[in-house]
Enzyme design. Structure first.
Site, PDB file in Angstrom:
ATOM      1  N   ASP A  37       0.869  -0.990   0.193  1.00  0.00           N
ATOM      2  CA  ASP A  37       0.016  -0.405   0.317  1.00  0.00           C
ATOM      3  C   ASP A  37       1.087   1.292  -0.278  1.00  0.00           C
ATOM      4  OD1 ASP A  37      -2.701   1.475   0.249  1.00  0.00           O
ATOM      5  OD2 ASP A  37      -1.639   1.760   2.991  1.00  0.00           O
ATOM      6  N   ILE A  38       0.293   2.105  -0.285  1.00  0.00           N
ATOM      7  CA  ILE A  38       0.928   3.272  -0.344  1.00  0.00           C
ATOM      8  C   ILE A  38       1.051   4.428   1.178  1.00  0.00           C
ATOM      9  CG2 ILE A  38       1.562   5.731  -1.290  1.00  0.00           C
ATOM     10  CD1 ILE A  38       1.271   4.545  -4.258  1.00  0.00           C
ATOM     11  N   ASP A  39      -0.385   4.964   1.173  1.00  0.00           N
ATOM     12  CA  ASP A  39      -0.498   6.207   2.436  1.00  0.00           C
ATOM     13  C   ASP A  39      -0.651   5.765   3.265  1.00  0.00           C
ATOM     14  OD1 ASP A  39      -1.444   8.899   0.759  1.00  0.00           O
ATOM     15  OD2 ASP A  39      -1.835   7.552  -0.649  1.00  0.00           O
ATOM     16  N   ASP A 215      -1.714  -0.304   6.070  1.00  0.00           N
ATOM     17  CA  ASP A 215      -1.882   0.384   7.279  1.00  0.00           C
ATOM     18  C   ASP A 215      -3.590   0.370   7.825  1.00  0.00           C
ATOM     19  OD1 ASP A 215      -2.161   2.142   5.052  1.00  0.00           O
ATOM     20  OD2 ASP A 215      -2.372   3.363   7.141  1.00  0.00           O
TER      21      ASP A 215
END
Length: 271
Positions: A37-39, A215
């Site tokens: 994932d990124i954010d 997250d």
């Protein structure tokens, strides 16, 4: 160190186990595929979607790690593909955007779920209603639309009451995805778990075990898919939260430190 069956009983042991799992990426590079994932995972969260900061060395470190994995590294994000590419330029990784509504394979082929005029009208109506919610940001993602209330937590009830109504307007081909201070309407056929499995049907991911890192509740489907396929799941969690991830890391910074070490085999893998 062996893997723990119940890692949540000891946060520090869980983090050490997560470090060991990631160290295996370069010890057994042909065995694993990495899904990120990124954010909130690779980069720290910000008050607005455009307020994030990408550490200058992160794109290069991801590129170097991808090379060591033979290209079996993919980004799986709620961001649109084009936006995510800007974050990590000049590199373009295999990427599932908008929770899998659009996906670029390692070959560069891009597939998208198309919506239609009715969904465009829905997005316009939502944006108009949101004028009455000071501080709420409506993000038009193309085939998805999100209402962010991180800057206006007092508007949560208004957002949470309205979004199911707009979902009804969108129809059965769409679903409501909730995340950290955001609610999003996206195509029901999309999902991070489906995206992970789609990558694993293609080279260079095919035949490997997945390691999924995220997250948020939006990443739970990815964790479930990784667990079902005999892989590993790691949640970035500053505080304890209910999750299907088997292991945790304390922060995005801790993950970036590990990625930097894995990108440079001369460094020690330690967060």
């Amino acid at each position: 160190m062996s893997y723990q069956e119940h890692p949540k009983e000891d946060e520090h042991a869980s983090a050490r186990s997560a470090e060991e799992i990631l160290s295996r990426l370069t010890l057994q590079p042909g065995h694993w595929a990495l899904f990120l994932d990124i954010d909130g995972t690779l980069i720290d969260l910000a008050d607005t979607p455009d307020g994030i900061t990408v550490p200058p060395d992160l794109p290069e470190n991801l590129h170097l790690l991808s090379l060591k994995l033979g290209g079996a590294l993919a980004l799986v994000t709620g961001r649109a593909l084009a936006y995510a590419d800007r974050l990590f330029a000049p590199y373009e990784f295999p990427l599932a955007g908008l929770h899998g509504s659009e996906r670029r394979s390692s070959s560069g082929a891009v597939s998208r779920i198309e919506t239609g005029e009715a969904f465009e009208e829905l997005k316009a109506a939502l944006a108009e209603e949101a004028r009455a919610w000071p501080g709420v940001l409506i993000e038009d993602k193309g085939s998805a639309v999100a209402a962010h209330y991180r800057q206006a937590p007092e508007q949560r009830k208004a957002v949470e009451a309205a979004m199911p109504r707009y979902l009804d307007m969108a129809g059965p081909d769409f679903t409501l995805q909730r995340g950290k201070m955001v609610a999003e309407i996206r195509p029901a056929r999309a999902g991070k778990g489906h995206a992970l499995k789609a990558f694993l049907d293609e080279p260079p991911f095919k035949g490997r075990k997945p390691i999924a890192i995220g997250d948020d509740v939006t990443d739970e489907a990815m964790f479930r898919a990784a667990n079902e396929l005999g892989g590993r799941s790691i949640r970035i969690a500053e505080t304890e939260a209910a999750t299907e991830a088997k292991f945790t890391l304390p922060s995005a910074h801790a993950l970036r430190t590990l990625i930097a070490a894995l990108a440079d085999t001369g460094k020690s893998v330690s967060a």
